[in-house]
Enzyme design. Sequence first.
Site, PDB file in Angstrom:
ATOM      1  CD  GLU A   1      -2.943   1.097   2.279  1.00 35.63           C
ATOM      2  OE1 GLU A   1      -2.692   0.388   3.259  1.00 35.63           O
ATOM      3  OE2 GLU A   1      -3.850   1.933   2.256  1.00 35.63           O
ATOM      4  CG  ASP A   2       1.537   2.851   3.258  1.00 34.63           C
ATOM      5  OD1 ASP A   2       0.539   3.209   2.603  1.00 34.63           O
ATOM      6  OD2 ASP A   2       1.508   2.577   4.461  1.00 34.63           O
TER       7      ASP A   2
END
Length: 477
Positions: free
Chosen positions: A61-62
């Site tokens: 996600e990051d």
Amino acid sequence: MAQDSERVKRAIEIAKKAHAGQFRKTGEPYIIHPLAVKKILEEWGMDEDTIIAGVLHDTVEDTDLRLDDIKREFGESVAFLVDGVTKLSTARNGMRDIDTYLPETKDNFLRLMIALGDDIRVLIIKLADRLHNLRTLSALPPDKQRKIAKETLEVFAPLADRLNMGLLRVEMADLAFKYVDPKRYAYLKDLIEKHNKSAARVLKKIEQEISAALKKEKINFELSGRVKSVYSLHKKLAKHNQNMGEIYDLTALRIIVDDVTDCYLALGVVHSLYTPMGGRIKDYIAMPKQNGYQSLHTTVITKDKHVIEFQIRTREMHEYAERGLAASFYYNEQKLTENYKKGKIEHLPTNLLWITELQMTAARLREGKKVDLRKLKLNLFADRIFVYTPKGDIIDLPQGALPLDFAYRLHSEIGDHVVGVKINGKMSNLNHKLQHGDIVEIMTSKNQTAKRSWLDKIITPHARQKLLHRLNSNTKK
Ligand code: MN
């Protein structure tokens, strides 16, 4: 702590590189967080794949790391877990503010979590993630603190309870409650501490009496006190009109014995020493709680008129009550696979069968077998279906929902401009009932306007309301 395996070391290295230059709100390097999650998962006794997925849980996600990279490096199972955690958090991000998504949507979120957690380990990683975020919540601005704390009380603590992870539920609920209602928290905490202080001497005497009596009956046992959590006291008081006199379990003692027979023998010993209170004997051994919790409970009055609750259980029951599914996960998983091969369904308390079914499905998915999600008969979702956007977001709809219900659920702008729908990649029509597991793609055009005839092509109140709103404002123009 056990030595990290080569795979775990490699995961830490990769996560460190991926998160390099990122920082938490506390000012610490980001990697602190996945490493803390790893530690929690180790404490819960989780398997290596889960621990690795915990280390990597925020990378997809990051950071620039992709799921394919993880699959290549660590295999299908780890990738599956990281993907599940990522999907959960994307779904959650789409849900906006807790105040707008509660209380109705909170159930949907819980369902969603369970649906996405068809491998229960996904949920366990998510719970470890949330626990560490709660432990470090003080670094966030107050509005975020409240949001996360409230969501914890409404969604995550009940989930921990559902998995019978008692210790986690208590820690989460108390951490969160402190932010949701600081004054009340401080007041009740003080009250409990004062009570414990004054009860200490009484308790000591009772412990001596009960120990002597159990020894005389040649029952092997262990005694321990139990501290009541602030949040559960708060909830109990609310239920009883704030009447402290109705709270009978402020002081409680646990008796842990070798087997079920000894549980009932110990109950007899307790009742021969003290007077049981009518209607307060609960046999959760014969009738386990929904989450599988087992124990005997009885509230008694001592000769000096002290009220005390006893909880009597075997060591196995105790372990399960505190650590729940995390404790029995590995054991279950192995037995499950064995029994699955033999065509047997594992015997769990009836209400935990949903977990077995989820895990069997997950096992089949992992083996690369085709799984017909439609055949998954989970009572929990009996009246709901889950369909997917082409991007893989999951949308929770009632049984019988139609494409327009789906479209308005995504956004009213999408709903208003629908020109067609593809279901599982094939052109379909607006009368087509969606099925569990369908991938639904809505086609729109700027030139399209909402039509009155669409009222017959929707079943959800939400879509109906949006459509009527649009039709009304169109007529006014
Ligand atoms: Mn995280």
